[in-house]
Structures are given as structure tokens and as C-alpha cells.
Design a protein around this motif. Structure first.
Motif, PDB file in Angstrom:
ATOM      1  N   ASP A  50       0.797  -1.232   0.000  1.00  0.00           N
ATOM      2  CA  ASP A  50       0.000   0.000   0.000  1.00  0.00           C
ATOM      3  C   ASP A  50       0.826   1.276   0.000  1.00  0.00           C
ATOM      4  OD1 ASP A  50      -2.368  -1.210  -0.226  1.00  0.00           O
ATOM      5  OD2 ASP A  50      -2.948  -1.064   1.902  1.00  0.00           O
ATOM      6  N   LEU A  51       2.123   1.165   0.317  1.00  0.00           N
ATOM      7  CA  LEU A  51       2.944   2.385   0.331  1.00  0.00           C
ATOM      8  C   LEU A  51       3.020   3.010  -1.064  1.00  0.00           C
ATOM      9  CD1 LEU A  51       5.883   1.365   2.705  1.00  0.00           C
ATOM     10  CD2 LEU A  51       3.780   2.603   3.239  1.00  0.00           C
ATOM     11  N   ALA A  52       2.766   2.213  -2.080  1.00  0.00           N
ATOM     12  CA  ALA A  52       2.772   2.734  -3.456  1.00  0.00           C
ATOM     13  C   ALA A  52       1.705   3.821  -3.623  1.00  0.00           C
ATOM     14  CB  ALA A  52       2.532   1.603  -4.445  1.00  0.00           C
ATOM     15  N   LYS A  53       0.623   3.708  -2.834  1.00  0.00           N
ATOM     16  CA  LYS A  53      -0.479   4.677  -2.982  1.00  0.00           C
ATOM     17  C   LYS A  53      -0.096   6.047  -2.435  1.00  0.00           C
ATOM     18  CE  LYS A  53      -4.015   1.143  -2.430  1.00  0.00           C
ATOM     19  NZ  LYS A  53      -4.805   0.512  -1.361  1.00  0.00           N
ATOM     20  N   SER A  54       0.709   6.067  -1.380  1.00  0.00           N
ATOM     21  CA  SER A  54       1.015   7.365  -0.750  1.00  0.00           C
ATOM     22  C   SER A  54       2.380   7.924  -1.157  1.00  0.00           C
ATOM     23  CB  SER A  54       0.941   7.229   0.778  1.00  0.00           C
ATOM     24  OG  SER A  54       1.751   6.158   1.210  1.00  0.00           O
ATOM     25  N   ARG A  55       3.212   7.122  -1.804  1.00  0.00           N
ATOM     26  CA  ARG A  55       4.557   7.633  -2.123  1.00  0.00           C
ATOM     27  C   ARG A  55       4.472   8.715  -3.200  1.00  0.00           C
ATOM     28  NH1 ARG A  55       5.950   2.462  -5.446  1.00  0.00           N
ATOM     29  NH2 ARG A  55       5.109   3.058  -7.454  1.00  0.00           N
ATOM     30  N   LYS A  56       5.451   9.641  -3.119  1.00  0.00           N
ATOM     31  CA  LYS A  56       5.612  10.602  -4.220  1.00  0.00           C
ATOM     32  C   LYS A  56       6.634  10.015  -5.179  1.00  0.00           C
ATOM     33  CE  LYS A  56       4.162  14.793  -1.882  1.00  0.00           C
ATOM     34  NZ  LYS A  56       3.908  14.187  -0.537  1.00  0.00           N
ATOM     35  N   LYS A  57       7.770   9.597  -4.620  1.00  0.00           N
ATOM     36  CA  LYS A  57       8.799   8.984  -5.474  1.00  0.00           C
ATOM     37  C   LYS A  57       9.262   7.668  -4.882  1.00  0.00           C
ATOM     38  CE  LYS A  57      10.493  12.568  -8.361  1.00  0.00           C
ATOM     39  NZ  LYS A  57      11.363  13.723  -8.405  1.00  0.00           N
ATOM     40  N   PHE A  58       9.600   6.771  -5.749  1.00  0.00           N
ATOM     41  CA  PHE A  58      10.200   5.494  -5.397  1.00  0.00           C
ATOM     42  C   PHE A  58      11.692   5.765  -5.148  1.00  0.00           C
ATOM     43  CE2 PHE A  58      12.278   1.586  -6.739  1.00  0.00           C
ATOM     44  CZ  PHE A  58      11.493   0.607  -6.169  1.00  0.00           C
ATOM     45  N   VAL A  59      12.212   5.303  -4.008  1.00  0.00           N
ATOM     46  CA  VAL A  59      13.611   5.606  -3.677  1.00  0.00           C
ATOM     47  C   VAL A  59      14.438   4.315  -3.784  1.00  0.00           C
ATOM     48  CG1 VAL A  59      15.166   6.645  -1.973  1.00  0.00           C
ATOM     49  CG2 VAL A  59      12.801   7.443  -2.142  1.00  0.00           C
ATOM     50  N   PHE A  60      15.002   4.124  -4.950  1.00  0.00           N
ATOM     51  CA  PHE A  60      15.705   2.884  -5.271  1.00  0.00           C
ATOM     52  C   PHE A  60      17.023   2.766  -4.517  1.00  0.00           C
ATOM     53  CE2 PHE A  60      18.656   0.653  -8.224  1.00  0.00           C
ATOM     54  CZ  PHE A  60      17.979  -0.550  -8.354  1.00  0.00           C
ATOM     55  N   GLY A  61      17.758   3.898  -4.459  1.00  0.00           N
ATOM     56  CA  GLY A  61      19.116   3.885  -3.903  1.00  0.00           C
ATOM     57  C   GLY A  61      19.978   4.714  -4.821  1.00  0.00           C
ATOM     58  N   SER A  62      21.176   5.070  -4.348  1.00  0.00           N
ATOM     59  CA  SER A  62      22.052   5.870  -5.212  1.00  0.00           C
ATOM     60  C   SER A  62      23.499   5.689  -4.769  1.00  0.00           C
ATOM     61  CB  SER A  62      21.668   7.353  -5.152  1.00  0.00           C
ATOM     62  OG  SER A  62      22.014   7.878  -3.895  1.00  0.00           O
ATOM     63  N   GLY A  63      24.397   6.125  -5.632  1.00  0.00           N
ATOM     64  CA  GLY A  63      25.807   6.039  -5.295  1.00  0.00           C
ATOM     65  C   GLY A  63      26.597   5.339  -6.378  1.00  0.00           C
ATOM     66  N   ASN A  64      27.677   4.701  -5.939  1.00  0.00           N
ATOM     67  CA  ASN A  64      28.615   4.101  -6.882  1.00  0.00           C
ATOM     68  C   ASN A  64      28.351   2.590  -7.010  1.00  0.00           C
ATOM     69  OD1 ASN A  64      30.789   3.029  -8.186  1.00  0.00           O
ATOM     70  ND2 ASN A  64      32.325   4.114  -6.972  1.00  0.00           N
ATOM     71  N   PRO A  65      27.869   2.163  -8.167  1.00  0.00           N
ATOM     72  CA  PRO A  65      27.520   0.749  -8.305  1.00  0.00           C
ATOM     73  C   PRO A  65      28.744  -0.175  -8.329  1.00  0.00           C
ATOM     74  CG  PRO A  65      27.225   1.868 -10.393  1.00  0.00           C
ATOM     75  CD  PRO A  65      27.604   2.922  -9.399  1.00  0.00           C
ATOM     76  N   SER A  66      29.938   0.395  -8.476  1.00  0.00           N
ATOM     77  CA  SER A  66      31.146  -0.456  -8.477  1.00  0.00           C
ATOM     78  C   SER A  66      31.782  -0.537  -7.098  1.00  0.00           C
ATOM     79  CB  SER A  66      32.201   0.114  -9.415  1.00  0.00           C
ATOM     80  OG  SER A  66      31.634   0.469 -10.609  1.00  0.00           O
ATOM     81  N   SER A  67      31.174   0.129  -6.135  1.00  0.00           N
ATOM     82  CA  SER A  67      31.790   0.181  -4.812  1.00  0.00           C
ATOM     83  C   SER A  67      31.783  -1.181  -4.137  1.00  0.00           C
ATOM     84  CB  SER A  67      31.027   1.177  -3.942  1.00  0.00           C
ATOM     85  OG  SER A  67      31.574   1.193  -2.651  1.00  0.00           O
ATOM     86  N   ARG A  68      32.770  -1.378  -3.259  1.00  0.00           N
ATOM     87  CA  ARG A  68      32.790  -2.599  -2.450  1.00  0.00           C
ATOM     88  C   ARG A  68      31.926  -2.411  -1.199  1.00  0.00           C
ATOM     89  NH1 ARG A  68      38.378  -4.428  -0.780  1.00  0.00           N
ATOM     90  NH2 ARG A  68      38.650  -2.294  -0.104  1.00  0.00           N
ATOM     91  N   ILE A  69      31.419  -1.158  -1.028  1.00  0.00           N
ATOM     92  CA  ILE A  69      30.711  -0.830   0.218  1.00  0.00           C
ATOM     93  C   ILE A  69      29.250  -0.467  -0.051  1.00  0.00           C
ATOM     94  CG2 ILE A  69      30.641   0.748   2.187  1.00  0.00           C
ATOM     95  CD1 ILE A  69      33.646   1.256   1.722  1.00  0.00           C
ATOM     96  N   MET A  70      28.381  -1.062   0.755  1.00  0.00           N
ATOM     97  CA  MET A  70      26.964  -0.719   0.657  1.00  0.00           C
ATOM     98  C   MET A  70      26.507  -0.234   2.029  1.00  0.00           C
ATOM     99  SD  MET A  70      24.370  -3.335  -1.129  1.00  0.00           S
ATOM    100  CE  MET A  70      22.685  -2.889  -1.420  1.00  0.00           C
ATOM    101  N   LEU A  71      25.634   0.737   2.044  1.00  0.00           N
ATOM    102  CA  LEU A  71      25.055   1.201   3.307  1.00  0.00           C
ATOM    103  C   LEU A  71      23.552   0.960   3.227  1.00  0.00           C
ATOM    104  CD1 LEU A  71      25.849   4.344   5.321  1.00  0.00           C
ATOM    105  CD2 LEU A  71      23.483   3.947   4.644  1.00  0.00           C
ATOM    106  N   ILE A  72      23.015   0.323   4.249  1.00  0.00           N
ATOM    107  CA  ILE A  72      21.583  -0.011   4.209  1.00  0.00           C
ATOM    108  C   ILE A  72      20.874   0.610   5.407  1.00  0.00           C
ATOM    109  CG2 ILE A  72      19.872  -1.869   4.071  1.00  0.00           C
ATOM    110  CD1 ILE A  72      22.029  -3.657   2.850  1.00  0.00           C
ATOM    111  N   GLY A  73      19.895   1.464   5.087  1.00  0.00           N
ATOM    112  CA  GLY A  73      19.104   2.124   6.124  1.00  0.00           C
ATOM    113  C   GLY A  73      17.698   1.546   6.172  1.00  0.00           C
ATOM    114  N   GLU A  74      16.796   2.354   6.704  1.00  0.00           N
ATOM    115  CA  GLU A  74      15.449   1.854   6.996  1.00  0.00           C
ATOM    116  C   GLU A  74      14.450   2.090   5.850  1.00  0.00           C
ATOM    117  OE1 GLU A  74      14.170   3.229  10.829  1.00  0.00           O
ATOM    118  OE2 GLU A  74      12.086   3.305  10.211  1.00  0.00           O
ATOM    119  N   ALA A  75      14.129   3.338   5.637  1.00  0.00           N
ATOM    120  CA  ALA A  75      13.102   3.675   4.646  1.00  0.00           C
ATOM    121  C   ALA A  75      13.200   5.161   4.338  1.00  0.00           C
ATOM    122  CB  ALA A  75      11.719   3.363   5.208  1.00  0.00           C
ATOM    123  N   PRO A  76      12.709   5.583   3.174  1.00  0.00           N
ATOM    124  CA  PRO A  76      12.747   7.021   2.873  1.00  0.00           C
ATOM    125  C   PRO A  76      11.893   7.816   3.857  1.00  0.00           C
ATOM    126  CG  PRO A  76      12.065   5.717   0.943  1.00  0.00           C
ATOM    127  CD  PRO A  76      12.100   4.784   2.111  1.00  0.00           C
TER     128      PRO A  76
END
Ligand code: URA
Length: 231
Positions: free
Chosen positions: A66-92
Motif C-alpha cells: 500500500d505504500l505505493a499509494k502514498s509515495r511521491k517517489k520510489f527511492v531505489f538507492g544511489s551512489g557508486n555501483p562499483s563500490s565494495r561498500i553498501m550502506l543499508i538504512g530503513e526507509a525514505p
């Protein structure tokens, strides 16, 4: 190129524009034009970029919860796709929902400072969240929402193959480590997650609410720095 049909040309240009706008959202201002045209071989990092971009186009209209109904934008992620490091948070949150990028609000500003303290910028790593859409009033993600969203994160991890993951906050830690232990028990040590070495630390929003936690967070990120500098 012969321009035979004006509408076709405009459609094509529209597609090119959407492609580059999406690249900018996902990867920032840097435009990667380093394709190996000579022998038509593409490097691993170019392939990762392409596969990640394809995943984005595949999931950006997701309506699995149901979050699709209230979202303004879908937040896929961003940054360097070749990085060895990923940071994972909670939600937009509200700002991320408006801009379609992770960690761009107050918590994001603090996160930038934390990263700078361990000699990283957000362009050195790939940032994303457990949920890709904002829960109303920033409430905690519901278990059903996490389940509905998890295939996207798992696919991102499969594509990026991070060697190091910084897990920020309770929600991400509980999901990734399959535990409900308090964060103070999870932080401060190296754990294995999806073949990566991971460290859990406090969410920057928690640090804004409770500055007393900053000292522990500092220890965590220093440990994380040691890990990726040695690895
Ligand atoms: N908090 C998160 O966990 N992620 C964001 O992208 C912003 C705030």
C-alpha cells in the motif's frame, strides 16, 4: 542518421532524456562515458551499472504494497555501483520521498559528516534502504511491507556484491541479521551478511535525537573503516 519521422525522433530523444535523468538520480552528476567501444567488451563495473539500471526500470512502478499509494517517489538507492561498500538504512523519509534519493534530509546531512570522518563520500558507496517507499508519518515499516520489498534489496545485493555493509539502525539490523535483539547488543562487532563483512551502528536520526549515542557510533564507523581499509 536520416530523420524520416519527426514523432519517432522526438520519442527517441525523450527516451534518451529519461535514461540520463535516471542515471543522474541513481549515480549523481558523474556521467560515465568510459565504454570500451574498441573491442565492445564492457568492464564488470559497466555491466553492474547496466543491470542495476534495468532493475530500477523494472521495479520503479512497484505496487506490491500500500505504500505505493502514498509515495511521491520510489527511492531505489544511489551512489557508486562499483563500490565494495553498501550502506543499508530503513526507509525514505519526507525529503527522500520528494527527491527520489536516499538520505537527503537532516539524517542524511549527519550521515555525510559521519562518512567524511572515515574518509568516504556518498559517491564512494552505494546507499539504499530496506523499504523503497516512505511509510506515512515515518512510522516503522510493517512486516508485510518489508516482505513485499525484500526482493528488490536482495537483487541489489546480488548485483552489487558488496564486500562491506554498514547497517544503520534497528529496522535494517533486525531484518538483515534476523534478530530482535536491542541495537546496543548488535553494534560494535563484525558480522557476516550475504557474504559481506558488516557492522551495525545507530541510525543518524537516533543520533540527532540522542547525541549521547554518538560516541558509540564513532567507534562503530572507525571499526568499519579499519575493516574496508584492510580488506
Ligand atoms: N532514513 C533512512 O533510513 N533512510 C533514508 O533514506 C532517510 C532517512
Amino acid at each position: 542518421m536520416q530523420i524520416s519521422n519527426n514523432t519517432e525522433t522526438l520519442d527517441f530523444l525523450d527516451q534518451v532524456k529519461t535514461y540520463f535523468q535516471t542515471e543522474k538520480t541513481l549515480y549523481g552528476e558523474d556521467l560515465y562515458l568510459d565504454y570500451d567501444f574498441q573491442n565492445l567488451l564492457r568492464s564488470e563495473s559497466e555491466k553492474k551499472r547496466d543491470v542495476l539500471l534495468k532493475l530500477f526500470f523494472h521495479v520503479k512502478e512497484c505496487r506490491n504494497c500500500d505504500l505505493a499509494k502514498s509515495r511521491k517517489k520510489f527511492v531505489f538507492g544511489s551512489g557508486n555501483p562499483s563500490s565494495r561498500i553498501m550502506l543499508i538504512g530503513e526507509a525514505p523519509g519526507a525529503n527522500e520521498d520528494l527527491q527520489g534519493k536516499p538520505f537527503v534530509g537532516e539524517a542524511g546531512k549527519l550521515l555525510d559528516k559521519i562518512l567524511a570522518a572515515i574518509k568516504l563520500t556518498r559517491n564512494d558507496i552505494f546507499l539504499t534502504n530496506i523499504l523503497k517507499c516512505r511509510p506515512p508519518q515515518n512510522r516503522d515499516p510493517l512486516p508485510d511491507e518489508v516482505v513485499a520489498c525484500e526482493s528488490i534489496l536482495l537483487k541489489q545485493i546480488e548485483i552489487l556484491k558488496p564486500e562491506f555493509i554498514l547497517i544503520v539502525g534497528r529496522i535494517a539490523a533486525h531484518y538483515l541479521l534476523k534478530t530482535t535483539a536491542p541495537l546496543r547488543e548488535l553494534r560494535g562487532k563484525v558480522v557476516d551478511v550475504f557474504n559481506a563483512k558488516a557492522i551495525v551502528t545507530y541510525h543518524p536520526s537516533a543520533l540527532l535525537r540522542e547525541p549521547g549515542l554518538k560516541r558509540s557510533a564513532w567507534e562503530d564507523v572507525q571499526l568499519f573503516q579499519k575493516l574496508y581499509e584492510q580488506g
